[in-house]
Design an enzyme around this catalytic site. Structure first.
Site, PDB file in Angstrom:
ATOM      1  N   GLY A  90      -7.050  -9.539  -4.260  1.00 24.06           N
ATOM      2  CA  GLY A  90      -6.159  -8.437  -3.894  1.00 24.06           C
ATOM      3  C   GLY A  90      -4.726  -8.811  -4.181  1.00 24.06           C
ATOM      4  N   GLY A  92      -0.566  -7.642  -2.881  1.00 27.36           N
ATOM      5  CA  GLY A  92       0.293  -6.850  -2.014  1.00 27.36           C
ATOM      6  C   GLY A  92       1.743  -7.239  -2.195  1.00 27.36           C
ATOM      7  N   GLY A  93       2.572  -6.776  -1.269  1.00 29.57           N
ATOM      8  CA  GLY A  93       3.996  -7.047  -1.352  1.00 29.57           C
ATOM      9  C   GLY A  93       4.344  -8.509  -1.175  1.00 29.57           C
ATOM     10  N   ASP A 210       2.066  -4.361   8.868  1.00 27.14           N
ATOM     11  CA  ASP A 210       1.373  -3.744   7.731  1.00 27.14           C
ATOM     12  C   ASP A 210      -0.101  -3.548   8.071  1.00 27.14           C
ATOM     13  OD1 ASP A 210       1.120  -2.580   5.269  1.00 27.14           O
ATOM     14  OD2 ASP A 210       1.014  -4.458   4.145  1.00 27.14           O
TER      15      ASP A 210
END
Length: 406
Positions: A90, A92-93, A210
């Site tokens: 994965g 993400g930020g 988040d």
């Protein structure tokens, strides 16, 4: 007779000597083999250490913060096949997550951070890791260890066999089972308990910032494990909020956090409410394809509209094939809507969310919210009519003045 006894005893002495010799030889051979084994093992360890510690500035301090392991950069590089794209789980930020396998065949997930404070970031990073390492709960992702170099920060977690809730809801491969309703209920409760622990049992408390289906992972038994809280905001208990850079995912971010940058436990509650709606509907928090049906892009608005119209069956994930309890679905939707109220002060704490999911206090809280919502809606409609009437009245007054006296 004495001669006979002497002869017998003399004849046994060579046999005893042979037995003693055999036993002594066996012991010596065993000691030599053991010594050789430990020497080889020591050499192998020494070679392994030389292979792993090859990054300038890296310290080979394997154990830190209790049982938390400090990994060598080379060790994680080998485990992830040089951080191969094929091993990405994965992104993400905060960075990418890679699947890896250690030399002892332990499966791990390695998060390679792309955003950290530098220079001087190493000490701050290690302090944060030390704090996070003490957050131990069955519904929180356990941190195995970390790695720091002058240019890298990596966090190492156990690999979750069933990946994330988001994957199980929307990215299944052919033949993989859909999350059934009882499993979704268990996931909702497990995630709530994990967040409750972060908010109410950690000192300092930890705010996730988040919360979403992609950050709720599933172990081999499909138990919810809240992940990525290791990158969350650590809040001192003496403060009510902290202004910081807004982090999170659109559609999951609480309105007050988006507008002010101030986060609190109630921003997590909002994100959790959206995650509940993801569990019920199987849909994303933002879906522009709904525009084609002249519907709401935001999942929250979409569900609110259908709930007001009492179209609960239209809310539920079609992949469940009507294999669910509509009363339980309604209860979960109610909890989600209570968690996503516009005002953070009116949202329940996570401990209250846990109790409501367990069937305690939801009916009373929902009835109270319904009364407030009806009152607000009526007030909004009254103000809207007043505004429209006021504009017309002003227009008519101007017309009278312009027409002069009669």
């Amino acid at each position: 007779m004495a001669w006979l006894n002497y002869f017998c005893s003399s004849s046994q002495k060579p046999k005893v000597g042979i037995i003693v010799g055999i036993i002594g030889g066996f012991i010596i051979l065993l000691l030599f083999s053991s010594l050789l084994f430990f020497l080889c093992k020591g050499r192998r360890k020494g070679y392994k250490g030389e292979v792993f510690v090859d990054v300038a500035g890296e310290v080979d301090r394997r154990i830190a913060f209790g049982q938390l392991k400090r990994f060598a950069w080379r060790e994680l590089q080998l485990a992830t096949d040089s951080f191969s794209e094929k091993n990405i789980l994965g992104q993400g930020g905060f960075g990418k997550v890679y699947k890896g396998v250690l030399s002892d065949n332990t499966k791990i997930a390695v998060k390679r951070l792309t955003d950290f404070e530098s220079p001087g970031g190493d000490a701050a990073f290690q302090r944060e890791v030390e704090m996070i390492s003490v957050a131990v709960h069955r519904n929180l992702l356990r941190l195995i260890g970390f790695c720091t170099t002058p240019t890298e920060r990596l966090l190492v977690y156990p690999f979750m066999e069933n990946l994330s809730v988001a994957y199980r809801l929307r990215e299944l491969k052919p033949g993989e089972p859909v999350l059934d309703w009882p499993t979704r209920k268990r996931i909702a409760l497990g995630a709530a308990r994990g967040l409750e622990y972060l908010h109410e049992h950690c000192n300092p408390k930890i705010i996730h910032r988040d919360v979403k289906a992609a950050n709720v992972l599933l172990d081999e038994d499909f138990e919810a494990v809240v992940g990525d809280f290791g990158l969350a905001k650590l809040v001192d208990v003496r403060r009510t909020n902290v202004t910081t850079q807004v982090r999170g995912t659109m559609g999951h971010i609480a309105p007050e956090y988006l507008s002010t940058g101030k986060s609190s436990e109630r921003t997590d509650v909002f994100g959790y409410g959206i995650m509940l709606l993801e569990l019920v509907t199987g849909q994303r928090a933002i879906d522009f394809s709904r525009l084609e049906e002249e519907d709401d892009v935001l999942l929250l608005d979409h569900v609110k509209k259908l709930e007001r119209e009492k179209k609960l069956d239209a809310i539920v994930d079609q992949n469940l094939n009507e294999n669910y309890n509509i009363e339980e679905v309604e209860a979960m939707i109610q909890v989600a809507l209570l968690c996503t109220q516009a005002s953070p002060e009116e949202r329940p704490a996570m401990s209250e969310v846990v109790r409501m999911l367990e069937g305690e206090g939801l009916a009373e809280r929902w009835e109270e919210w319904q009364h407030v919502e009806v009152t607000r809606r009526q007030e909004y409609e009254r103000l809207q009519r007043r505004f429209e009437w006021g504009e017309d009245s002003l227009y008519n007054q101007d017309a009278i003045e312009l027409s002069g006296g009669r």
